[in-house]
Write an enzyme that holds these catalytic residues in place. Structure first.
Site, PDB file in Angstrom:
ATOM      1  N   HIS A  58       0.844  -1.205   0.000  1.00 48.29           N
ATOM      2  CA  HIS A  58       0.000   0.000   0.000  1.00 48.29           C
ATOM      3  C   HIS A  58       0.875   1.249   0.000  1.00 48.29           C
ATOM      4  CE1 HIS A  58      -2.794   3.126   1.427  1.00 48.29           C
ATOM      5  NE2 HIS A  58      -1.977   3.338   2.446  1.00 48.29           N
ATOM      6  N   ASP A  87       6.783  22.913 -24.930  1.00 49.16           N
ATOM      7  CA  ASP A  87       6.733  21.545 -24.449  1.00 49.16           C
ATOM      8  C   ASP A  87       7.821  21.391 -23.401  1.00 49.16           C
ATOM      9  OD1 ASP A  87       6.730  18.570 -24.376  1.00 49.16           O
ATOM     10  OD2 ASP A  87       5.375  18.845 -26.060  1.00 49.16           O
ATOM     11  N   TRP A 123       7.455  -0.658   4.006  1.00 50.18           N
ATOM     12  CA  TRP A 123       7.939   0.038   2.808  1.00 50.18           C
ATOM     13  C   TRP A 123       9.360   0.538   3.013  1.00 50.18           C
ATOM     14  CZ3 TRP A 123       9.279   5.247   1.727  1.00 50.18           C
ATOM     15  CH2 TRP A 123       9.175   6.146   2.800  1.00 50.18           C
ATOM     16  N   SER A 150      12.942   6.255 -13.586  1.00 46.07           N
ATOM     17  CA  SER A 150      11.872   7.092 -14.109  1.00 46.07           C
ATOM     18  C   SER A 150      11.844   8.449 -13.418  1.00 46.07           C
ATOM     19  CB  SER A 150      10.544   6.363 -13.945  1.00 46.07           C
ATOM     20  OG  SER A 150       9.487   7.266 -13.953  1.00 46.07           O
ATOM     21  N   SER A 151      11.934   8.457 -12.092  1.00 45.62           N
ATOM     22  CA  SER A 151      11.856   9.764 -11.413  1.00 45.62           C
ATOM     23  C   SER A 151      13.055  10.624 -11.715  1.00 45.62           C
ATOM     24  CB  SER A 151      11.804   9.667  -9.894  1.00 45.62           C
ATOM     25  OG  SER A 151      11.105   8.631  -9.461  1.00 45.62           O
ATOM     26  N   HIS A 234      13.721  11.157   4.117  1.00 46.21           N
ATOM     27  CA  HIS A 234      13.144  12.420   4.553  1.00 46.21           C
ATOM     28  C   HIS A 234      13.009  13.425   3.415  1.00 46.21           C
ATOM     29  CE1 HIS A 234      11.265  15.206   7.120  1.00 46.21           C
ATOM     30  NE2 HIS A 234      11.951  16.096   6.439  1.00 46.21           N
ATOM     31  N   GLU A 236      12.454  12.688   0.549  1.00 41.16           N
ATOM     32  CA  GLU A 236      11.324  12.133  -0.195  1.00 41.16           C
ATOM     33  C   GLU A 236       9.992  12.670   0.336  1.00 41.16           C
ATOM     34  OE1 GLU A 236      10.825  10.332  -2.837  1.00 41.16           O
ATOM     35  OE2 GLU A 236       8.721   9.770  -2.536  1.00 41.16           O
ATOM     36  N   TYR A 238       9.429  15.449   1.531  1.00 42.29           N
ATOM     37  CA  TYR A 238       9.257  16.805   1.018  1.00 42.29           C
ATOM     38  C   TYR A 238       9.008  16.809  -0.475  1.00 42.29           C
ATOM     39  CZ  TYR A 238       9.461  18.754   5.456  1.00 42.29           C
ATOM     40  OH  TYR A 238       9.099  19.042   6.717  1.00 42.29           O
ATOM     41  N   SER A 249      -0.483  27.556  -3.406  1.00 44.22           N
ATOM     42  CA  SER A 249      -0.105  28.955  -3.642  1.00 44.22           C
ATOM     43  C   SER A 249      -0.679  29.497  -4.940  1.00 44.22           C
ATOM     44  CB  SER A 249       1.419  29.105  -3.679  1.00 44.22           C
ATOM     45  OG  SER A 249       1.974  28.593  -2.512  1.00 44.22           O
ATOM     46  N   HIS A 283      15.603  11.706  12.533  1.00 39.78           N
ATOM     47  CA  HIS A 283      14.437  11.780  13.415  1.00 39.78           C
ATOM     48  C   HIS A 283      13.531  10.571  13.221  1.00 39.78           C
ATOM     49  CE1 HIS A 283      12.374  14.485  10.183  1.00 39.78           C
ATOM     50  NE2 HIS A 283      12.052  13.234   9.970  1.00 39.78           N
ATOM     51  N   HIS A 284      13.792   9.785  12.192  1.00 38.24           N
ATOM     52  CA  HIS A 284      13.043   8.533  12.042  1.00 38.24           C
ATOM     53  C   HIS A 284      13.675   7.419  12.857  1.00 38.24           C
ATOM     54  CE1 HIS A 284      10.467  10.026   8.793  1.00 38.24           C
ATOM     55  NE2 HIS A 284      11.518  10.757   8.467  1.00 38.24           N
ATOM     56  N   THR A 309       8.055  26.182   7.275  1.00 43.47           N
ATOM     57  CA  THR A 309       6.712  25.664   7.042  1.00 43.47           C
ATOM     58  C   THR A 309       5.685  26.637   7.598  1.00 43.47           C
ATOM     59  OG1 THR A 309       7.688  23.496   7.373  1.00 43.47           O
ATOM     60  CG2 THR A 309       5.298  23.593   7.195  1.00 43.47           C
ATOM     61  N   LYS A 312       5.040  29.542   5.367  1.00 45.35           N
ATOM     62  CA  LYS A 312       4.119  29.257   4.275  1.00 45.35           C
ATOM     63  C   LYS A 312       2.669  29.351   4.730  1.00 45.35           C
ATOM     64  CE  LYS A 312       6.989  26.644   1.292  1.00 45.35           C
ATOM     65  NZ  LYS A 312       6.647  27.346   0.053  1.00 45.35           N
ATOM     66  N   ARG A 431       1.980   0.231  15.230  1.00 44.28           N
ATOM     67  CA  ARG A 431       1.584   0.195  13.837  1.00 44.28           C
ATOM     68  C   ARG A 431       1.987  -1.144  13.231  1.00 44.28           C
ATOM     69  NH1 ARG A 431       6.161   4.040  10.846  1.00 44.28           N
ATOM     70  NH2 ARG A 431       5.093   3.360   8.967  1.00 44.28           N
TER      71      ARG A 431
HETATM   72  C1  HEM Z   1       6.697  20.187  10.391  1.00 45.01           C
HETATM   73  C2  HEM Z   1       7.144  19.272   9.639  1.00 45.01           C
HETATM   74  C3  HEM Z   1       7.388  17.814  10.035  1.00 45.01           C
HETATM   75  C4  HEM Z   1       7.996  17.294  11.119  1.00 45.01           C
HETATM   76  C5  HEM Z   1       8.610  18.068  12.255  1.00 45.01           C
HETATM   77  C6  HEM Z   1       7.958  15.851  10.984  1.00 45.01           C
HETATM   78  C7  HEM Z   1       8.500  14.953  11.893  1.00 45.01           C
HETATM   79  C8  HEM Z   1       8.433  13.571  11.786  1.00 45.01           C
HETATM   80  C9  HEM Z   1       9.045  12.635  12.665  1.00 45.01           C
HETATM   81  C10 HEM Z   1       9.882  13.016  13.875  1.00 45.01           C
HETATM   82  C11 HEM Z   1       8.752  11.375  12.240  1.00 45.01           C
HETATM   83  C12 HEM Z   1       9.220  10.052  12.834  1.00 45.01           C
HETATM   84  C13 HEM Z   1       8.232   9.512  13.776  1.00 45.01           C
HETATM   85  C14 HEM Z   1       8.578   8.147  14.246  1.00 45.01           C
HETATM   86  O1  HEM Z   1       8.754   7.233  13.413  1.00 45.01           O
HETATM   87  O2  HEM Z   1       8.672   7.976  15.457  1.00 45.01           O
HETATM   88  C15 HEM Z   1       7.937  11.525  11.069  1.00 45.01           C
HETATM   89  C16 HEM Z   1       7.444  10.461  10.331  1.00 45.01           C
HETATM   90  C17 HEM Z   1       6.902  10.608   9.077  1.00 45.01           C
HETATM   91  N1  HEM Z   1       6.620  11.798   8.431  1.00 45.01           N
HETATM   92 FE1  HEM Z   1       6.878  13.656   9.197  1.00 45.01          FE
HETATM   93  N2  HEM Z   1       7.311  15.526   9.842  1.00 45.01           N
HETATM   94  C18 HEM Z   1       6.956  16.701   9.224  1.00 45.01           C
HETATM   95  C19 HEM Z   1       6.322  16.824   8.021  1.00 45.01           C
HETATM   96  C20 HEM Z   1       6.047  15.778   7.176  1.00 45.01           C
HETATM   97  C21 HEM Z   1       5.595  15.910   5.823  1.00 45.01           C
HETATM   98  C22 HEM Z   1       5.352  17.239   5.123  1.00 45.01           C
HETATM   99  C23 HEM Z   1       5.455  14.658   5.341  1.00 45.01           C
HETATM  100  C24 HEM Z   1       5.010  14.200   3.978  1.00 45.01           C
HETATM  101  C25 HEM Z   1       4.335  14.858   3.127  1.00 45.01           C
HETATM  102  C26 HEM Z   1       5.798  13.734   6.373  1.00 45.01           C
HETATM  103  C27 HEM Z   1       5.753  12.358   6.232  1.00 45.01           C
HETATM  104  C28 HEM Z   1       6.152  11.480   7.179  1.00 45.01           C
HETATM  105  C29 HEM Z   1       6.110  10.053   7.009  1.00 45.01           C
HETATM  106  C30 HEM Z   1       5.666   9.310   5.739  1.00 45.01           C
HETATM  107  C31 HEM Z   1       6.562   9.498   8.197  1.00 45.01           C
HETATM  108  C32 HEM Z   1       6.627   8.031   8.571  1.00 45.01           C
HETATM  109  C33 HEM Z   1       7.646   7.250   7.873  1.00 45.01           C
HETATM  110  C34 HEM Z   1       7.582   5.809   8.332  1.00 45.01           C
HETATM  111  O3  HEM Z   1       8.123   5.512   9.390  1.00 45.01           O
HETATM  112  O4  HEM Z   1       7.005   4.985   7.609  1.00 45.01           O
HETATM  113  N3  HEM Z   1       6.148  14.441   7.488  1.00 45.01           N
HETATM  114  N4  HEM Z   1       7.761  12.873  10.807  1.00 45.01           N
HETATM  115 CU   LIG Z   2      11.232  12.763   8.221  1.00 47.05          CU
END
Ligand code: HEM
Ligand SMILES: [Cu+2]
Lengths: 506, 288
Positions: A58, A87, A123, A150-151, A234, A236, A238, A249, A283-284, A309, A312, A431
């Site tokens: 998924h 183009d 994933w 591709s990307s 990370h 990614e 963004y 915007s 941070h992950h 952020t 914005k 999870r």
């Molecule tokens: C203010 C901005 C952001 C902060 C401070 C932030 C912070 C974090 C942190 C600390 C985690 C890790 C949590 C953990 O696994 O314990 C996390 C996970 C995640 N964040 Fe954010 N995030 C932000 C914005 C975003 C944005 C804009 C996206 C995507 C459009 C995003 C997508 C994700 C995803 C997909 C995960 C989980 C990844 C995984 O473990 O599978 N985050 N974020």
């Molecule tokens: Cu991140």
């Protein structure tokens, strides 16, 4: 044959968008399986291995198959029109970038029918767990390689188009923000997709060629994979949100009938987000056992991202301030984006606090966080963009009543779906598990109900889109009273080649 | 910027991209099946590769023909150049992943296994007998005792070879700009030869490592980083050499003019990139 050999940015854009819609429903079907299994505690429908395959595939399908191709499709359609180009800069490469994808996803999905089933290690593909994948393993790795190729090629095309194909007078600081955010997104993609390719290549050789990158016995380290992966991962996330910022915007000023507040600060905020996104990856990984300096550095760096952020969000709100606003469907989605993306931003800030993350990590709180930023963020922006530009693309107006209905049903149900997951996570529900203890039952059932409604309501989106393609009230060239930008100077539907002669931008 | 009166150029449709996608897909399906132990895998892989080669001849051939007919304007030329630069940047990032792995292992994970910093308990309870800093094949001695390749033998020679090839290709470029076809081709041939000798030495070194030093891809983290880095580099040198051969032939045929020779410059940039990566390898893999 036209669709296979085409070098036209509009054709290719449509192909990308259609693929994205298809993958959105395939990925969505998997989400329905997940929510059905989690409807009640206990094992209901699928076995745990298959459940884990569902969460894994998924995510891969939604990220690489739905959101990224949808943004690339929008880039294809819009960037040449916005900057006054005929183009894309490298049209055949553009065709190649698209046509790899159907093959890559066929490979990915075909792994469900292989020995040992589809990948089920998440994933994020962490070793050593992912190395236990059966026959599917090399296929998944290669599918990711193909998506990466591709990307990268798609992004090279975007960067070169923007840097080389602008109409005379279209200086960088006059470009619509969508072009700006895509320029920076494409840069992030070119910089990080090869790193992902490297990481999965190491997985492949660790499994089949006897290397020890991720095995401590040979002097390697499984945590090293996480570092390399998140160095890609990370930026990614963004990549998945910056184009959305560009879309919002564009839409907010149109329906507030005011120019965008703080254009140049938007550009600088985007650039600083991109820069910071390279230095926050760990941070992950707060809980893997990093040295304390590492924890602190990544904690503060992550929190710093909240500043641009915030800039914005502030600018969007200020754009609306005292505007003469109307609330057509694109605007509803854009405002929904601003509200709900901000909720996701705040939960992100909570997660960024390293000691607190020890509690939240790998719980449903994280799931709630990233679905707020990705579904009500990225996906909402894509829907907003579709409603906003569809009249320009097809020459027909969409059904406003159905569009609004789609927005409201989606918005109510998506919150029923994801908001309770915050509570579940804080209460400690992990999870990626098919079963849970009974104290989590109530919120899970509510969340599942929200999920089914949200899933079904997206059929409405597909219906509105196809209905508009087939016909409907004719749209004017301007389409939206307050819309600014070169694309609105073209007829609706836009001609096959956008600008055969360069327009002059004052 | 193109003048407003210049018409833009958009190439006509082409089957090559879809052929490329099919070739790639067949190739990876073959490779994946081979990894899974299927005996037909290699055959399928070979078919995929054949399609890819066929596609490259065809696609590049088309572009060359269009270019010779003068269909491309200045803007197209710029697009090609910028595209090539960004492609090289993506390649740099690919190598960065492997260099990153090398630095992480040497500077962090191996010291941790030896008990530094937060690794104290791991060392004490899991691998207390492990005391071998870089170069190492880990606490389990994966792949058995091995020796490393000295920096000041073949690798130093190879450094000289590649650096000189950077000079020869620049000389060729100057000759091209001076419209001196004979010299252009001559220096290109020299560059190709230097590249080929480099590859020969590299192959010899691999054989030596496998047979006499017991240094293999399976020699723990040292062997992994050593062979993956030098191996991917060698692969890129191979590609670069093939590209050089192609432009040598094209230069001999007179395809390039002093102010229109994107293909030449693209290959030259690529060659310099391969060169710089080697310098990184020489310092971080061999010398230090
Ligand atoms: C203010 C901005 C952001 C902060 C401070 C932030 C912070 C974090 C942190 C600390 C985690 C890790 C949590 C953990 O696994 O314990 C996390 C996970 C995640 N964040 Fe954010 N995030 C932000 C914005 C975003 C944005 C804009 C996206 C995507 C459009 C995003 C997508 C994700 C995803 C997909 C995960 C989980 C990844 C995984 O473990 O599978 N985050 N974020
Ligand atoms: Cu991140």
């Amino acid at each position: 044959m036209r669709w296979i050999t085409t070098t036209n940015h509009k054709d290719i854009g449509s192909l990308y968008l259609l693929l994205a819609l298809l993958m959105f429903f395939i990925g969505g079907a998997m989400a329905m399986v997940i929510r059905a299994e989690l409807f009640q505690p206990g094992m209901q429908l699928v076995d745990p291995q298959f459940f884990n395959s569902m969460t894994t595939v998924h995510a891969l399908v939604m990220i690489f198959g739905a959101v990224m191709p949808a943004f690339t499709g929008l880039a294809n359609w819009l960037i040449p029109m916005m900057i006054g180009a005929p183009d894309m800069a490298l049209p055949r490469l553009n065709n190649f970038s698209f046509w790899i994808l159907p093959f890559a996803f066929t490979l990915l999905i075909s792994t469900f029918f292989m020995d040992g089933g589809a990948p089920a290690g998440g994933w994020t593909l962490y070793p050593p767990l992912v190395l236990q994948t059966g026959a599917a393993f090399p296929f998944v790795i290669f599918a990711i390689h193909l998506m990466g190729i591709s990307s990268i090629m798609g992004s090279i095309n975007v960067v070169v188009t923007i840097l080389n194909m602008r109409a005379p007078g279209m200086t960088l600081m006059k470009m619509p923000l969508f072009a700006w955010t895509w320029l920076i997104t494409a840069y992030l993609l070119i910089a990080t997709m090869p790193v992902l390719a490297g990481a999965v290549t190491m997985l492949l050789t660790d499994k089949f060629a006897g290397t020890s990158f991720f095995s401590a016995a040979g002097g390697g380290d499984p945590v090293m994979f996480q570092h390399i992966f998140w160095f890609f991962g990370h930026p990614e996330v963004y990549i998945l949100i910056l184009p959305a910022f560009g879309i919002v915007s564009a839409i907010v000023p149109t329906f507030a009938r005011k120019p965008l507040f703080g254009y140049s600060s938007m550009v600088y905020a985007t650039a600083s987000i991109a820069f910071l996104s390279f230095i926050v990856w760990a941070h992950h990984m707060f809980t893997v056992g990093m040295p304390v300096v590492g924890e602190l550095f990544f904690m503060y760096a992550t929190m710093m991202i909240a500043v641009p952020t915030g800039v914005k969000v502030f600018n969007w709100v200020s754009t609306m301030w005292k505007g003469s606003m109307t609330f057509e469907t694109p605007m509803l989605f854009a405002i929904g984006f601003i509200f709900m993306f901000t909720i996701g931003g705040f939960s992100g800030l909570m997660l960024a606090i390293a000691p607190a993350d020890f509690q939240y990590h790998d719980t449903y709180f994280v799931v709630a966080h990233f679905h707020y930023v990705l579904v009500t963020g990225a996906v909402y922006s894509i829907m907003a963009a579709t409603y906003y530009w569809l009249p320009k693309w097809t020459g027909n107006m969409y059904d406003e009543r159905l569009g609004k209905l789609h927005f409201w049903i989606s918005t109510i149900s998506v919150n029923v779906l994801f908001f309770p997951q915050h509570f579940l996570g804080l209460a400690g529900m992990p999870r990626r598990i098919p079963d849970y203890s009974v104290q989590f039952a109530d919120w899970n059932m509510i969340s599942s109900i929200g999920g089914f409604v949200f899933g079904l309501s997206q059929l409405m989106f597909a219906y509105v889109v196809f209905k508009t393609i087939r016909g409907g009230e004719k749209a004017s060239d301007q389409v939206w009273e307050g819309a600014q930008g070169l694309e609105w100077t073209l007829p609706s539907p836009a001609p096959y080649h956008s600008f055969t002669d360069a327009p002059v931008v004052k | 910027m193109a003048h407003a009166s210049d018409h833009y150029y958009v190439p006509h449709g082409s089957y090559w991209p879809i052929i490329a996608s099919v070739g790639l897909t067949i190739g990876v399906v073959g490779a994946a099946s081979a990894f899974n132990g299927s005996s037909t895998g290699y055959a399928v892989l070979a078919v995929g590769l054949a399609i890819i080669f066929y596609m490259m001849f065809g696609w590049f051939g088309t572009v060359i023909r269009e270019s010779l007919k003068g269909e491309y304007n200045e803007q197209v030329d710029r697009s090609f150049r910028q595209g090539m630069m960004w492609f090289i940047f993506s390649e740099v990032m690919f190598f960065a992943a492997f260099f990153g792995a090398l630095f992480y292992a040497r500077m962090l994970s191996v010291p941790w296994l030896l008990g530094e910093d937060s690794g104290a308990a791991t060392h004490e309870f899991l691998w207390s007998s492990f005391n071998e800093a870089w170069p190492t094949n880990g606490p389990a001695g994966v792949g058995g005792e091995f020796q490393t390749v000295g920096a000041w033998g073949i690798p130093a020679l190879n450094t000289l070879l590649l650096l000189s090839s950077g000079v020869t290709i620049t000389l060729s470029h100057w000759a091209l700009k001076a419209n001196d076809r004979a010299k252009t081709v001559l220096w290109l041939v020299a560059t190709v030869l230097l590249g080929a000798v480099f590859l020969g030495f590299q192959a010899y070194e691999y054989i030596h490592a496998y047979h006499e030093l017991n240094l293999t891809l399976e020699s723990g983290i040292y062997g992994s980083t050593f062979f993956m880095l030098t191996g991917f580099h060698g692969f890129h040198v191979t590609l670069g050499t093939i590209m050089l051969i192609v432009i040598t032939i094209r230069a001999a045929k007179g395809h390039f003019t002093p102010d229109n020779h994107f293909a030449f410059e693209g290959v030259a940039w690529y060659w310099h990139f391969v060169d710089v990566v080697w310098l990184g390898l020489f310092i971080f893999v061999y010398v230090l």
